[in-house]
Write an enzyme that holds these catalytic residues in place. Structure first.
Site, PDB file in Angstrom:
ATOM      1  N   HIS A  58       0.826  -1.216   0.000  1.00 17.79           N
ATOM      2  CA  HIS A  58       0.000   0.000   0.000  1.00 17.79           C
ATOM      3  C   HIS A  58       0.862   1.269   0.000  1.00 17.79           C
ATOM      4  O   HIS A  58       0.413   2.324   0.436  1.00 17.79           O
ATOM      5  CB  HIS A  58      -0.944   0.050   1.208  1.00 17.79           C
ATOM      6  CG  HIS A  58      -1.670  -1.230   1.473  1.00 17.79           C
ATOM      7  ND1 HIS A  58      -2.914  -1.529   0.965  1.00 17.79           N
ATOM      8  CD2 HIS A  58      -1.285  -2.322   2.186  1.00 17.79           C
ATOM      9  CE1 HIS A  58      -3.284  -2.735   1.363  1.00 17.79           C
ATOM     10  NE2 HIS A  58      -2.311  -3.245   2.101  1.00 17.79           N
ATOM     11  N   SER A  96      14.922  22.005 -14.939  1.00 21.99           N
ATOM     12  CA  SER A  96      13.750  22.822 -15.214  1.00 21.99           C
ATOM     13  C   SER A  96      14.223  24.178 -15.708  1.00 21.99           C
ATOM     14  O   SER A  96      15.238  24.701 -15.252  1.00 21.99           O
ATOM     15  CB  SER A  96      12.928  23.003 -13.933  1.00 21.99           C
ATOM     16  OG  SER A  96      12.133  24.165 -14.042  1.00 21.99           O
ATOM     17  N   LYS A 121      15.674  21.794  -9.645  1.00 20.98           N
ATOM     18  CA  LYS A 121      15.024  20.572 -10.118  1.00 20.98           C
ATOM     19  C   LYS A 121      15.926  19.670 -10.930  1.00 20.98           C
ATOM     20  O   LYS A 121      16.835  20.106 -11.626  1.00 20.98           O
ATOM     21  CB  LYS A 121      13.811  20.931 -10.994  1.00 20.98           C
ATOM     22  CG  LYS A 121      12.763  21.674 -10.221  1.00 20.98           C
ATOM     23  CD  LYS A 121      11.739  20.742  -9.645  1.00 20.98           C
ATOM     24  CE  LYS A 121      10.733  20.448 -10.721  1.00 20.98           C
ATOM     25  NZ  LYS A 121       9.569  19.776 -10.214  1.00 20.98           N
ATOM     26  N   GLU A 128       9.473   8.965 -16.530  1.00 17.22           N
ATOM     27  CA  GLU A 128       8.078   9.359 -16.781  1.00 17.22           C
ATOM     28  C   GLU A 128       7.631   8.948 -18.184  1.00 17.22           C
ATOM     29  O   GLU A 128       6.502   8.509 -18.393  1.00 17.22           O
ATOM     30  CB  GLU A 128       7.926  10.873 -16.597  1.00 17.22           C
ATOM     31  CG  GLU A 128       8.148  11.310 -15.159  1.00 17.22           C
ATOM     32  CD  GLU A 128       8.349  12.813 -15.049  1.00 17.22           C
ATOM     33  OE1 GLU A 128       7.375  13.505 -14.765  1.00 17.22           O
ATOM     34  OE2 GLU A 128       9.481  13.293 -15.255  1.00 17.22           O
TER      35      GLU A 128
END
Ligand code: ARG
Length: 462
Positions: free
Chosen positions: A160, A281, A287, A294
């Site tokens: 979970h 970024s 970042k 992704e």
């Protein structure tokens, strides 16, 4: 026949096609990727036609030389593909006609584009199965290397996405090796089943010419000719199996990609990605984004989409060939390209990823991850029934939580106040390291078990 009618099949047509008809009908924009396999099939077919006396040896020789010229024109980018000639089969045959004249017209004896395209695509998908399996092997090697490096790094195992029990980094990596092994075996299995030749089943019913389908099957590396001509031209199971198996590979890679996204976040900091597989970024200087992960995750949608797309094309088709089947190719091409890309990107990420053993260990030691070890200890050493041990452990967790401590930080007095059978020995099972070392059951996370699996896989993958 006027000049406008199609020169390959225009015998009963007077006028040319509407531009929209040509646009919807032409597949040359994408099926040119089948060129090499189309020529291989034609070479095998022509040789067989000569061997069976259906065409002369000199015609077969002219056809062979002409086809090899066409192939070199395609390979060197000199070939001019024409939408007016619809598809790869007619583009090649038409060029052959220009190159060698009359004998070209004999190549299509005892053959139809229906068995031709089924043969080409089978050959193409068969190659993709091999390429995908090779990509899977490379990724498995990268995972095994990670597992070897971190066979005893302790990290939290989750259920979970809540801390459950400590596991080892090596064990986690090896889980993906197993998943990918099933993927490789599904592709190998699909490859085995697709390895039958449709060539010579012609339009749908076979032929009255004395062809030798066993010979062409053998020449093309197929195990045997397909047994039913209707099935042979109508079947695209091989493409569906490839797409379905690819979708499962992609789903597995997507789960790993999701973990990489989570692990590399500032909240987790379990791993850092290399510059090679992350981006910055344009506005937030701090970042470091896991874009490759992704995109691996996202491409699953494309690959599964291709599978769903082709299933939908197939589901209502009466036997045998319908032009709907032309829509099989782009799904297969797109999925295969995406699959090779996500396999390579995942391999690169896994090779480059650097896990932080201290961060993993710190996370593994928090969240009462050794509660089950404590309960098991009470069963083993104090002879409590598991349900009671679970209850006692729950009270100890509550006590530790109230004091903002971990289980191993409770004093022996505190522990015996909950159950008198607890002794100092209990500490042996309370650290995350102790916990993983104790899980020596077959398939368990103990470093010694992981090292056995690593050795076994190094052997298998070498
Ligand atoms: N381009 C066609 C395809 O991809 C080849 C077969 C055409 N056959 C036909 N009967 N029109 O399916």
């Amino acid at each position: 026949m006027t000049d406008d009618a199609n020169k390959m099949w225009g015998g009963r047509f007077d006028a040319g096609q509407d531009a929209i008809m040509e646009a919807i009908n032409a597949s040359i924009g994408f099926d040119q990727r089948l060129a090499r396999h189309d020529i291989e099939g034609s070479l095998a077919h022509a040789a067989m036609l000569a061997a069976t006396g259906i065409i002369t040896d000199s015609d077969a020789k002219a056809i062979r030389e002409g086809l090899l010229t066409v192939l070199s024109e395609i390979d060197t980018g000199r070939f001019r593909f024409q939408a007016a000639l619809e598809d790869i089969h007619m583009n090649i045959e038409s060029r052959l006609q220009e190159l060698i004249g009359a004998p070209a017209g004999r190549l299509h004896t005892a053959r139809s584009r229906n068995d031709q395209v089924a043969t080409d695509l089978r050959l193409w998908v068969r190659d993709q199965c091999d390429a995908a399996i090779a990509g899977i092997r490379a990724l498995q090697r990268a995972l095994v290397d990670q597992a070897e490096a971190g066979a005893d790094w302790v990290m939290p195992g989750f259920t979970h996405l809540q801390t459950a029990q400590p596991v080892t980094w090596g064990h986690h990596m090896m889980a993906y090796v197993e998943m990918l092994e099933r993927d490789a075996s599904r592709l190998a299995d699909a490859r085995r089943r697709m390895n039958e030749s449709p060539l010579g089943t012609c339009a749908l019913a076979g032929t009255s010419f004395p062809i030798d389908r066993h010979a062409t099957a053998k020449a093309l590396g197929f195990d045997r000719p397909m047994a039913n001509s209707l099935d042979a031209v109508a079947d695209r199971d091989f493409a569906l199996e490839f797409l379905a198996a690819s979708a499962i590979v992609a789903m597995h890679l997507s789960r790993l990609a999701e973990e990489i996204v989570i692990w590399s976040s500032a909240q987790f900091r379990f791993v850092s990605l290399s510059d090679r597989f992350s981006t910055g970024s344009s506005i937030m200087p701090q970042k470091r984004n896991p874009d490759a992960a992704e995109l691996v995750r996202a491409k699953t949608g494309r690959i599964l989409g291709s599978a769903v797309g082709l299933f939908t094309v197939m589901k209502g088709l009466a036997l045998a060939y319908s032009k709907d089947l032309q829509e099989d190719k782009e799904q297969v091409f797109d999925a295969a390209d995406s699959l090779m890309l996500v396999l390579a990107a995942t391999e690169g990420m896994v090779r480059d990823i650097s896990a932080d053993p201290d961060a993993l260990n710190a996370a593994a030691s928090s969240g009462f991850s050794t509660s089950t070890d404590l309960a098991d200890w009470l069963v083993r050493e104090a002879d409590l029934p598991f349900r009671e041990a679970h209850h006692v452990t729950g009270r100890l967790v509550a006590m530790a939580e109230a004091e903002n401590k971990d289980l191993q930080d409770l004093s022996l007095e505190q522990m015996t106040s909950v159950h008198e059978a607890i002794t100092a020995q209990v500490r042996d099972v309370l650290g995350a390291g102790n916990s993983v070392r104790s899980r020596t059951s077959y398939g368990g996370t103990a470093p010694e078990r992981v090292r056995e699996q690593v050795a076994l896989w190094q052997e298998r993958l070498s």
